[in-house]
Design a protein around this motif. Structure first.
Motif, PDB file in Angstrom:
ATOM      1  N   SER A 121       0.666  -1.078   0.170  1.00 26.75           N
ATOM      2  CA  SER A 121      -0.002  -0.367   0.457  1.00 26.75           C
ATOM      3  C   SER A 121       0.885   1.011  -0.430  1.00 26.75           C
ATOM      4  O   SER A 121       0.714   2.103  -0.393  1.00 26.75           O
ATOM      5  N   HIS A 122       2.073   1.294   0.769  1.00 23.76           N
ATOM      6  CA  HIS A 122       3.238   2.250   0.636  1.00 23.76           C
ATOM      7  C   HIS A 122       3.292   2.890  -0.413  1.00 23.76           C
ATOM      8  O   HIS A 122       3.633   3.768  -0.960  1.00 23.76           O
ATOM      9  N   SER A 123       3.360   1.364  -1.814  1.00 21.15           N
ATOM     10  CA  SER A 123       4.220   2.014  -2.430  1.00 21.15           C
ATOM     11  C   SER A 123       3.251   1.722  -4.087  1.00 21.15           C
ATOM     12  O   SER A 123       3.195   3.407  -4.355  1.00 21.15           O
ATOM     13  N   ILE A 124       2.167   1.140  -3.682  1.00 19.48           N
ATOM     14  CA  ILE A 124       1.428   1.682  -4.943  1.00 19.48           C
ATOM     15  C   ILE A 124       0.814   2.582  -4.337  1.00 19.48           C
ATOM     16  O   ILE A 124       0.508   3.723  -5.887  1.00 19.48           O
ATOM     17  N   ARG A 125       0.289   3.176  -3.448  1.00 24.46           N
ATOM     18  CA  ARG A 125      -0.278   4.972  -3.257  1.00 24.46           C
ATOM     19  C   ARG A 125       0.264   6.185  -3.595  1.00 24.46           C
ATOM     20  O   ARG A 125      -0.134   6.411  -4.539  1.00 24.46           O
ATOM     21  N   LEU A 126       1.492   5.937  -3.547  1.00 24.19           N
ATOM     22  CA  LEU A 126       2.713   7.022  -4.261  1.00 24.19           C
ATOM     23  C   LEU A 126       2.606   6.850  -5.902  1.00 24.19           C
ATOM     24  O   LEU A 126       2.619   7.760  -6.399  1.00 24.19           O
ATOM     25  N   ALA A 127       2.660   5.675  -6.593  1.00 25.20           N
ATOM     26  CA  ALA A 127       3.529   5.902  -7.382  1.00 25.20           C
ATOM     27  C   ALA A 127       1.517   5.934  -8.592  1.00 25.20           C
ATOM     28  O   ALA A 127       1.214   6.423  -8.858  1.00 25.20           O
ATOM     29  N   GLY A 128       0.344   5.112  -7.747  1.00 29.52           N
ATOM     30  CA  GLY A 128      -0.629   5.445  -8.495  1.00 29.52           C
ATOM     31  C   GLY A 128      -1.024   6.540  -8.276  1.00 29.52           C
ATOM     32  O   GLY A 128      -1.411   6.796  -9.889  1.00 29.52           O
ATOM     33  N   ASN A 129      -1.514   7.088  -7.526  1.00 38.50           N
ATOM     34  CA  ASN A 129      -1.482   9.072  -7.194  1.00 38.50           C
ATOM     35  C   ASN A 129      -0.681  10.003  -8.384  1.00 38.50           C
ATOM     36  O   ASN A 129      -0.884  10.747  -9.718  1.00 38.50           O
ATOM     37  N   VAL A 130       0.533   9.548  -8.541  1.00 44.50           N
ATOM     38  CA  VAL A 130       1.163  10.383  -9.899  1.00 44.50           C
ATOM     39  C   VAL A 130       1.051   9.494 -10.625  1.00 44.50           C
ATOM     40  O   VAL A 130       0.789  11.072 -11.968  1.00 44.50           O
ATOM     41  N   MET A 131       0.932   8.782 -10.800  1.00 44.29           N
ATOM     42  CA  MET A 131       0.740   7.964 -12.282  1.00 44.29           C
ATOM     43  C   MET A 131      -0.419   8.864 -13.035  1.00 44.29           C
ATOM     44  O   MET A 131      -1.148   9.137 -14.560  1.00 44.29           O
ATOM     45  N   ALA A 132      -1.844   8.490 -12.233  1.00 43.47           N
ATOM     46  CA  ALA A 132      -2.805   8.906 -12.686  1.00 43.47           C
ATOM     47  C   ALA A 132      -2.852  10.277 -12.602  1.00 43.47           C
ATOM     48  O   ALA A 132      -3.596  10.812 -13.703  1.00 43.47           O
ATOM     49  N   GLY A 133      -2.017  11.377 -12.550  1.00 41.16           N
ATOM     50  CA  GLY A 133      -2.730  12.982 -12.534  1.00 41.16           C
ATOM     51  C   GLY A 133      -1.896  12.760 -14.290  1.00 41.16           C
ATOM     52  O   GLY A 133      -2.732  13.661 -13.971  1.00 41.16           O
ATOM     53  N   HIS A 134      -1.051  12.594 -13.711  1.00 41.62           N
ATOM     54  CA  HIS A 134       0.036  12.974 -15.305  1.00 41.62           C
ATOM     55  C   HIS A 134      -0.647  12.045 -16.259  1.00 41.62           C
ATOM     56  O   HIS A 134      -1.014  12.647 -17.593  1.00 41.62           O
TER      57      HIS A 134
END
Length: 256
Positions: free
Chosen positions: A186-199
């Motif tokens: 969850s720690h890793s997916i939260r960061l990567a997922g939010n950044v990827m989705a916005g871009h």
């Protein structure tokens, strides 16, 4: 069938609607072409190095000539230092301050990489799980090892909910154990997922900007999303860091 597909792509290109929002996340060799190997210098390598360079310039060179009336770089460095120092002290207590350099490094790396990823033609390294998983696993292993070093076998008491009825404690222990090992996921997916989705959303709106009829609306949407992504870049670094502090608190004080 292939002819029909090619014809559809050509027709789509004619409307200006052909865009690939996920292409911005492709890892490519920095020099030449070909497959990416373990020792290949890629766009990820470049932007990771730039993140480190920016942090060095800001935190080392920017504060090398400290003054009572601070410069802009000194003000930013002191603000970041005070912000994270207070966070670590508030969440983990005085005992956690000795681990402040590690947590400060985490925050500065993530927030810098996030903001660099907002530059035109840049590459967002924190959108890749290869980066965020390493960061999350480093936190997980550090906290786990520290927990056993500091508390020994009694570190396992954090999984045993003594305040619950005796019959429920084994079930709760299993739930607590599973949730503990899910932390790096969850720690890793939260960061990567939010950044990827916005871009990706920004790239989609940028694709629609080629159509004259919707171009003004698309530009407004891009501007709004870009402003939101600036906020997300900071918030995601903050969330990753404060969760690290919470996990550190569990390692230092498993009985609380």
């Amino acid at each position: 069938m292939a002819t029909e597909t090619h014809g559809a792509d050509a027709a789509a290109e004619g409307t200006g609607l052909v865009f690939h929002p996920m292409d911005q996340f492709i890892v490519k060799p920095l020099f030449g072409h070909g497959e990416v190997g373990m020792l290949t210098i890629t766009n990820v390598t470049l932007w990771l190095a730039l993140s480190i360079l920016v942090i060095f310039v800001l935190m080392v060179l920017g504060t090398s000539r400290r003054a009572i009336v601070p410069s802009r770089s000194q003000s930013i460095a002191e603000l970041a230092y005070g912000f994270i120092h207070k966070m670590v002290e508030d969440v983990t207590g005085k005992d956690g301050l000795k681990y402040f350099p590690y947590i400060m490094t985490l925050f500065m790396f993530i927030v810098t990489a996030n903001f660099l990823g907002l530059l035109p033609k840049s590459f967002t390294t924190t959108s890749h799980f290869a980066v965020t998983v390493v960061l999350a696993l480093a936190v997980f292993l550090t906290v786990t090892i520290l927990g056993f070093v500091k508390n020994g076998v009694s570190f396992l008491s954090m999984f045993w909910v003594s305040s619950a009825p005796l019959a429920l404690r084994p079930i709760l222990a299993i739930i607590e154990l599973v949730s503990y090992f899910v932390r790096p996921v969850s720690h890793s997916i939260r960061l990567a997922g939010n950044v990827m989705a916005g871009h990706a959303v920004i790239k989609v709106f940028a694709g629609f900007a080629a159509i004259a009829a919707v171009s003004p609306v698309s530009i407004l949407a891009i501007t709004a999303m870009y402003g939101l992504e600036i906020l997300v870049a900071f918030i995601q670094a903050y969330v990753f860091t404060i969760l690290t502090c919470v996990y550190l608190k569990d390692a230092l004080h498993p009985h609380h």
